[in-house]
Design a protein around this motif. Structure first.
Motif, short mmCIF file in Angstrom:
data_model
loop_
_atom_site.label_atom_id
_atom_site.label_comp_id
_atom_site.label_asym_id
_atom_site.label_seq_id
_atom_site.Cartn_x
_atom_site.Cartn_y
_atom_site.Cartn_z
N GLY A 62 0.82 -1.20 0.00
CA GLY A 62 0.00 0.00 0.00
C GLY A 62 0.86 1.25 0.00
N LYS A 63 0.26 2.34 -0.41
CA LYS A 63 0.98 3.61 -0.40
C LYS A 63 0.64 4.36 0.87
N ARG A 64 1.61 5.09 1.35
CA ARG A 64 1.37 5.94 2.51
C ARG A 64 0.68 7.21 2.06
N ALA A 65 0.04 7.88 2.99
CA ALA A 65 -0.69 9.11 2.68
C ALA A 65 0.26 10.20 2.18
N SER A 66 1.47 10.25 2.72
CA SER A 66 2.43 11.28 2.29
C SER A 66 2.87 11.04 0.85
N ASP A 67 2.98 9.77 0.43
CA ASP A 67 3.33 9.47 -0.96
C ASP A 67 2.21 9.93 -1.89
N PHE A 68 0.99 9.68 -1.48
CA PHE A 68 -0.16 10.08 -2.28
C PHE A 68 -0.23 11.60 -2.41
N LYS A 69 0.04 12.29 -1.29
CA LYS A 69 -0.02 13.75 -1.30
C LYS A 69 1.07 14.34 -2.19
N SER A 70 2.28 13.82 -2.11
CA SER A 70 3.35 14.35 -2.95
C SER A 70 3.10 14.04 -4.42
N GLU A 71 2.52 12.88 -4.70
CA GLU A 71 2.17 12.53 -6.08
C GLU A 71 1.10 13.46 -6.62
N MET A 72 0.13 13.79 -5.78
CA MET A 72 -0.95 14.68 -6.18
C MET A 72 -0.44 16.10 -6.43
N ILE A 73 0.44 16.58 -5.58
CA ILE A 73 1.01 17.92 -5.75
C ILE A 73 1.87 17.96 -7.01
N SER A 74 2.60 16.89 -7.27
CA SER A 74 3.42 16.83 -8.47
C SER A 74 2.56 16.88 -9.73
N SER A 75 1.46 16.13 -9.75
CA SER A 75 0.59 16.14 -10.92
C SER A 75 -0.11 17.50 -11.06
N LEU A 76 -0.45 18.14 -9.96
CA LEU A 76 -1.04 19.47 -10.02
C LEU A 76 -0.05 20.48 -10.59
N GLY A 77 1.20 20.36 -10.21
CA GLY A 77 2.23 21.24 -10.76
C GLY A 77 2.38 21.07 -12.27
N LYS A 78 2.35 19.83 -12.72
CA LYS A 78 2.44 19.58 -14.16
C LYS A 78 1.23 20.16 -14.90
N LEU A 79 0.07 20.05 -14.28
CA LEU A 79 -1.15 20.59 -14.88
C LEU A 79 -1.07 22.11 -14.99
N ILE A 80 -0.58 22.77 -13.97
CA ILE A 80 -0.46 24.23 -14.00
C ILE A 80 0.56 24.66 -15.05
N ILE A 81 1.65 23.94 -15.18
CA ILE A 81 2.65 24.26 -16.21
C ILE A 81 2.04 24.08 -17.60
N THR A 82 1.27 23.01 -17.78
CA THR A 82 0.62 22.78 -19.08
C THR A 82 -0.34 23.90 -19.41
N PHE A 83 -1.15 24.31 -18.44
CA PHE A 83 -2.07 25.43 -18.67
C PHE A 83 -1.30 26.71 -19.00
N GLY A 84 -0.17 26.92 -18.36
CA GLY A 84 0.65 28.10 -18.65
C GLY A 84 1.16 28.09 -20.08
N ILE A 85 1.63 26.93 -20.53
CA ILE A 85 2.12 26.81 -21.91
C ILE A 85 0.99 27.05 -22.90
N VAL A 86 -0.18 26.49 -22.60
CA VAL A 86 -1.34 26.70 -23.49
C VAL A 86 -1.72 28.18 -23.53
N LEU A 87 -1.67 28.87 -22.39
CA LEU A 87 -1.99 30.29 -22.38
C LEU A 87 -0.98 31.11 -23.17
N VAL A 88 0.30 30.76 -23.08
CA VAL A 88 1.33 31.46 -23.85
C VAL A 88 1.10 31.24 -25.34
N LEU A 89 0.78 30.00 -25.74
CA LEU A 89 0.51 29.73 -27.15
C LEU A 89 -0.74 30.46 -27.62
#
Length: 110
Positions: A5-32
């Motif tokens: 099983g995964k620990r809660a802290s692993d899940f939280k860091s994974e979620m924050i990492s995916s949120l960061g990637k999503l924000i970067i993607t939205f930023g690139i789309v806005l620049v384009l």
């Protein structure tokens, strides 16, 4: 903790990492998108095509870019289909059956 099983802290860091990637993607789309808006501002024909409706009276004016909207829709649809083909996305859609959109389009092109 259960084995495998995964620990809660692993899940939280994974979620924050995916949120960061999503924000970067939205930023690139806005620049384009901003770059496209700057480019379309310099194109003199865009917004002044023969199918665009412009009505001007004494007290009001109405502008409806019908032909420009259709042209923009076609361009964006083509870009999304090409992106879908080259990304290897194998989603199925009701109109195209198990082959998916890319399989349907490539079978129509043959």
């Amino acid at each position: 903790m259960r084995s495998g099983g995964k620990r809660a802290s692993d899940f939280k860091s994974e979620m924050i990492s995916s949120l960061g990637k999503l924000i970067i993607t939205f930023g690139i789309v806005l620049v384009l998108l901003g770059g496209l808006l700057l480019l379309f501002g310099k194109l003199s024909f865009f917004g002044k095509l023969p199918g665009d409706i412009y009505i001007q009276k004494k007290n009001f004016s109405i502008y409806f870019p019908l032909a420009s909207s259709i042209l923009l829709s076609l361009i964006l649809s083509l870009l999304f289909v090409l992106f879908n083909i080259f990304s290897g996305n194998k989603k199925t859609y009701p109109c195209c059956g198990q082959r998916g959109v890319t399989g349907y389009i490539t079978s129509q092109l043959r």
